[in-house]
Design an enzyme around this catalytic site. Structure first.
Site, mmCIF file in Angstrom:
data_model
loop_
_atom_site.group_PDB
_atom_site.id
_atom_site.type_symbol
_atom_site.label_atom_id
_atom_site.label_comp_id
_atom_site.label_asym_id
_atom_site.label_seq_id
_atom_site.Cartn_x
_atom_site.Cartn_y
_atom_site.Cartn_z
ATOM 1 N N GLU A 135 2.328 1.819 -3.337
ATOM 2 C CA GLU A 135 1.289 2.408 -4.197
ATOM 3 C C GLU A 135 1.312 3.931 -4.072
ATOM 4 O OE1 GLU A 135 -3.080 3.754 -3.636
ATOM 5 O OE2 GLU A 135 -2.939 1.599 -3.202
ATOM 6 N N HIS A 136 1.369 4.445 -2.856
ATOM 7 C CA HIS A 136 1.408 5.885 -2.633
ATOM 8 C C HIS A 136 2.674 6.503 -3.232
ATOM 9 C CE1 HIS A 136 -1.736 6.805 0.650
ATOM 10 N NE2 HIS A 136 -2.000 5.591 0.195
ATOM 11 N N GLU B 279 -3.952 7.557 7.760
ATOM 12 C CA GLU B 279 -4.965 6.698 7.145
ATOM 13 C C GLU B 279 -5.301 5.532 8.084
ATOM 14 O OE1 GLU B 279 -5.335 4.670 2.758
ATOM 15 O OE2 GLU B 279 -3.680 6.061 3.061
ATOM 16 N N HIS C 173 0.829 -1.202 0.000
ATOM 17 C CA HIS C 173 0.000 0.000 0.000
ATOM 18 C C HIS C 173 0.867 1.256 0.000
ATOM 19 C CE1 HIS C 173 -2.506 3.021 2.291
ATOM 20 N NE2 HIS C 173 -3.210 2.824 1.190
#
Length: 179
Positions: free
Chosen positions: A31-32, A108, A28
């Protein structure tokens, strides 16, 4: 062919199931980081280029995959191919950007924890998949997110975000032979 738009997706066969204890959330986070620039597309350039060409874009990470997409006017579909081929091999992972993104990822995670059901869901999944990598939350455990280094992220990127671990899907108003 009724609407002159097209969408281009690239899917990588990597998600939280590919992560080891101590590195949960690395897919994840990568991905960022893939939006943070390459030598030819600096920080923010991917969003600017897609937007100025009338398109939208985003990315998603799951247990099994990570995907990026651009939806653009059909005659600009080449932009999506240039973006995805560039970030597949040239993403920078600048140390300062990595640290800035750590704050975003932790926020997040903490935001998800504000939902009363989130921690319960995390425990149920970890119990249900006790001996399977699905036990790892896609966003990662906070202790891991605080410990992951830029080198951990870059090694994961080099290992998983490669042509032999990807497939593409395109839909819309284009000639498939030409594409």
């Amino acid at each position: 062919h009724e609407a002159p738009i097209a969408s281009f997706w690239i899917w990588y066969r990597v998600g939280s199931r590919n992560e080891l204890p101590g590195l949960t959330g690395v897919s994840h986070w990568v991905e960022h980081m893939q939006f943070k620039g390459t030598p030819t597309l600096g920080k923010g350039a991917i969003f600017r280029e897609v937007s100025k060409n009338g398109g939208v874009l985003n990315a998603l990470t799951s247990n099994d995959w990570t995907a990026y997409f651009e939806t653009l006017p059909a005659e600009r579909l080449d932009l999506a191919l240039r973006i995805e081929s560039d970030r597949m091999t040239n993403s920078l992972f600048d140390p300062e950007e990595t640290e800035a993104e750590r704050t975003v990822i932790l926020s997040e995670r903490q935001g998800a924890e504000n939902s009363p059901a989130y921690l319960l869901y995390e425990e149920v999944v970890a119990t249900a998949f006790h001996a399977h990598p699905y036990q790892h939350p896609v966003i990662g455990f906070e202790t891991d997110l605080r410990a992951i280094t830029r080198d951990d992220l870059y090694a994961h990127y080099r290992r998983a975000y490669r042509p032999n671990n990807a497939f593409i899907v395109a839909a819309g108003d284009f000639d498939s032979q030409e594409l």
